[in-house]
Design a protein around this motif. Structure first.
Motif, PDB file in Angstrom:
ATOM      1  N   UNK A 162       0.824  -1.203   0.000  1.00 39.25           N
ATOM      2  CA  UNK A 162       0.000   0.000   0.000  1.00 39.25           C
ATOM      3  C   UNK A 162       0.856   1.250   0.000  1.00 39.25           C
ATOM      4  N   UNK A 163       0.302   2.336  -0.548  1.00 38.13           N
ATOM      5  CA  UNK A 163       0.995   3.615  -0.518  1.00 38.13           C
ATOM      6  C   UNK A 163       1.146   4.136   0.905  1.00 38.13           C
ATOM      7  N   UNK A 164       2.326   4.639   1.238  1.00 42.89           N
ATOM      8  CA  UNK A 164       2.555   5.212   2.549  1.00 42.89           C
ATOM      9  C   UNK A 164       3.082   4.250   3.592  1.00 42.89           C
ATOM     10  N   UNK A 165       3.449   3.027   3.183  1.00 45.93           N
ATOM     11  CA  UNK A 165       3.994   2.051   4.131  1.00 45.93           C
ATOM     12  C   UNK A 165       5.035   1.213   3.409  1.00 45.93           C
ATOM     13  N   UNK A 166       6.220   1.073   3.999  1.00 53.65           N
ATOM     14  CA  UNK A 166       7.308   0.420   3.286  1.00 53.65           C
ATOM     15  C   UNK A 166       8.173  -0.376   4.253  1.00 53.65           C
ATOM     16  N   UNK A 215      -2.177   3.230   2.981  1.00 52.41           N
ATOM     17  CA  UNK A 215      -1.977   3.399   4.417  1.00 52.41           C
ATOM     18  C   UNK A 215      -1.957   4.879   4.752  1.00 52.41           C
ATOM     19  N   UNK A 216      -1.228   5.664   3.969  1.00 54.30           N
ATOM     20  CA  UNK A 216      -1.237   7.115   4.077  1.00 54.30           C
ATOM     21  C   UNK A 216      -2.149   7.665   2.985  1.00 54.30           C
ATOM     22  N   UNK A 217      -3.193   8.388   3.384  1.00 58.94           N
ATOM     23  CA  UNK A 217      -4.202   8.848   2.426  1.00 58.94           C
ATOM     24  C   UNK A 217      -3.563   9.716   1.339  1.00 58.94           C
ATOM     25  N   UNK A 229      -6.982   0.766   5.097  1.00 60.34           N
ATOM     26  CA  UNK A 229      -6.546   1.161   6.438  1.00 60.34           C
ATOM     27  C   UNK A 229      -7.553   2.145   7.014  1.00 60.34           C
ATOM     28  N   UNK A 230      -8.136   1.785   8.157  1.00 59.76           N
ATOM     29  CA  UNK A 230      -9.143   2.643   8.757  1.00 59.76           C
ATOM     30  C   UNK A 230      -9.910   1.920   9.834  1.00 59.76           C
TER      31      UNK A 230
END
Length: 396
Positions: A127-131, A219-221, A194-195
């Motif tokens: 997901x975007x915002x998580x690595x 993960x990060x909007x 994520x929420x």
């Protein structure tokens, strides 16, 4: 390495905690012959994590595979595919480590669920915002708070990263009927959200799940609006279920006005040794700069069916057919690890046959043959391709 180090340290601690019991068992073995009528049975296998942390469950799986297609792009990529995307390669697909602490639905209680996924599968579901790196991910990581209800099933509030409500197939392919992931899983569903999820089971016939999330696989909007998803599950009898999912929200980076919305239905029916699933999807995304044609709304629909049959406890067959009408190219027009060439619309589908061989305890061997076809010449200049594959997995 840090994850392995943590696990070994925990195992050493748990070993120290159970060592006195082992010493006591050894001292009992030296009792005089007149008092030891017969030897005690050996102790059952011990789950060390369960011994020290009561109620926690440690499970998981390990999986590898090989795939071959005569029409791969550049001799290296099997176009349109996910976990089996590499041509003529042995793959380290996944090591999954699942840690679970169940909640008690009958009282105020809490639990959590998490899964660490390491391997080449993790690359394509992040997901975007998580690595965690190019070949690691946490597709499950959420806390559950339960409020008891008169029905005894409780009302659950889940907070964190949670797998999608959509579709039959899941991220962990060892739990799917087929070895490869179908086109609906890859192209018309999200993997995770994520929420917050609010869930309850009203009775044996109806349950409900409602979610507000940062967005599909975010993960990060990536904008300032949230997305919504809900599911109603209907269970008229023990052999039938129907799930209906709806979703709505802005999904493009920095764009709060172009909403994606749609619905899905998934029907399951058990027929003796066979089981049948039928899944239908419809979706729309409002006009925006990320679409192949930014001036008009994009639409897509898909239909898929699965049939499984168990010849015995050690041998089963799974058949799958799917069809996707991506009439504006919104879901399949991108290059990269799993995508088709850029396009303004295509129709594509597949037919798959998989044997599930469970002759070895805890393991499954899965030979598979798959046929893909598109209205584009997407498969190394051809409109179709045949793939053969073999997967091996162990579940613990």
């Amino acid at each position: 390495m840090r994850a392995y180090g943590t696990r070994f340290a925990l195992a050493a601690l748990l070993g120290a905690l159970i060592a006195p019991a082992g010493l006591a068992a050894q001292s009992g073995a030296s009792a005089p012959a007149d008092t030891a009528k017969k030897a005690d049975p050996p102790p059952p296998p011990v789950n060390h994590l369960e011994t020290a942390l009561a109620g926690f469950k440690l499970t998981g799986f390990a999986a590898g595979s090989y795939s071959y297609s005569g029409h791969s792009a550049g001799g290296t990529t099997i176009v349109g595919r996910l976990y089996d995307r590499l041509q003529n390669r042995f793959m380290l697909n996944a090591l999954g480590v699942v840690l679970d602490k169940p909640y008690d639905p009958a009282k105020f209680s809490a639990g959590f669920h998490t899964e660490l996924l390491v391997g080449q599968d993790a690359t394509v579901i992040q997901s975007g915002g998580f690595n965690l790196g190019s070949q690691a991910d946490l597709p499950h990581l959420y806390v559950t708070l339960n409020v008891p209800t008169a029905s005894g099933n409780g009302l659950q509030f889940k907070v964190g990263r949670i797998p999608t409500l959509m579709g039959l197939e899941v991220i962990e392919t060892v739990a799917n009927p087929s070895l490869s992931e179908g086109n609906q899983f890859i192209y018309v569903e999200n993997f995770t959200g994520t929420g917050l999820s609010v869930e309850t089971k009203f009775n044996n016939y109806v349950d409900l799940q409602l979610r507000v999330i940062n967005g599909w696989d975010q993960v990060s909007d990536n904008n300032s609006h949230k997305s919504f998803m809900g599911r109603v599950g209907l269970y008229p009898d023990a052999l039938t279920s129907l799930g209906v999912v709806g979703y709505w929200g802005a999904e493009e980076p920095g764009n709060n006005s172009a909403n994606r919305y749609g619905f899905e239905g998934l029907l399951w029916r058990k027929l003796g040794k066979a089981a049948v699933w039928v899944q239908g999807d419809y979706g729309t995304e409002q006009a925006n700069a990320a679409l192949p044609d930014p001036t008009q709304d994009a639409k897509w629909w898909a239909l898929g069916g699965w049939v499984t049959y168990d010849f015995s406890t050690t041998l089963g067959l799974a058949l799958r057919g799917d069809y996707v009408n991506d009439e504006n190219g919104a879901r399949s027009s991108f290059n990269g690890l799993v995508g088709f060439p850029a396009n303004t619309g295509q129709k594509f589908g597949s037919g798959t046959a998989t044997l599930n061989i469970r002759a070895w305890p805890g393991a499954v061997v899965r030979p598979e043959v798959r046929y893909d076809r598109s209205t584009l010449q997407a498969f190394a200049g051809k409109k179709d391709q045949v793939t053969v594959a073999l997967g091996v997995a162990y579940l613990y």
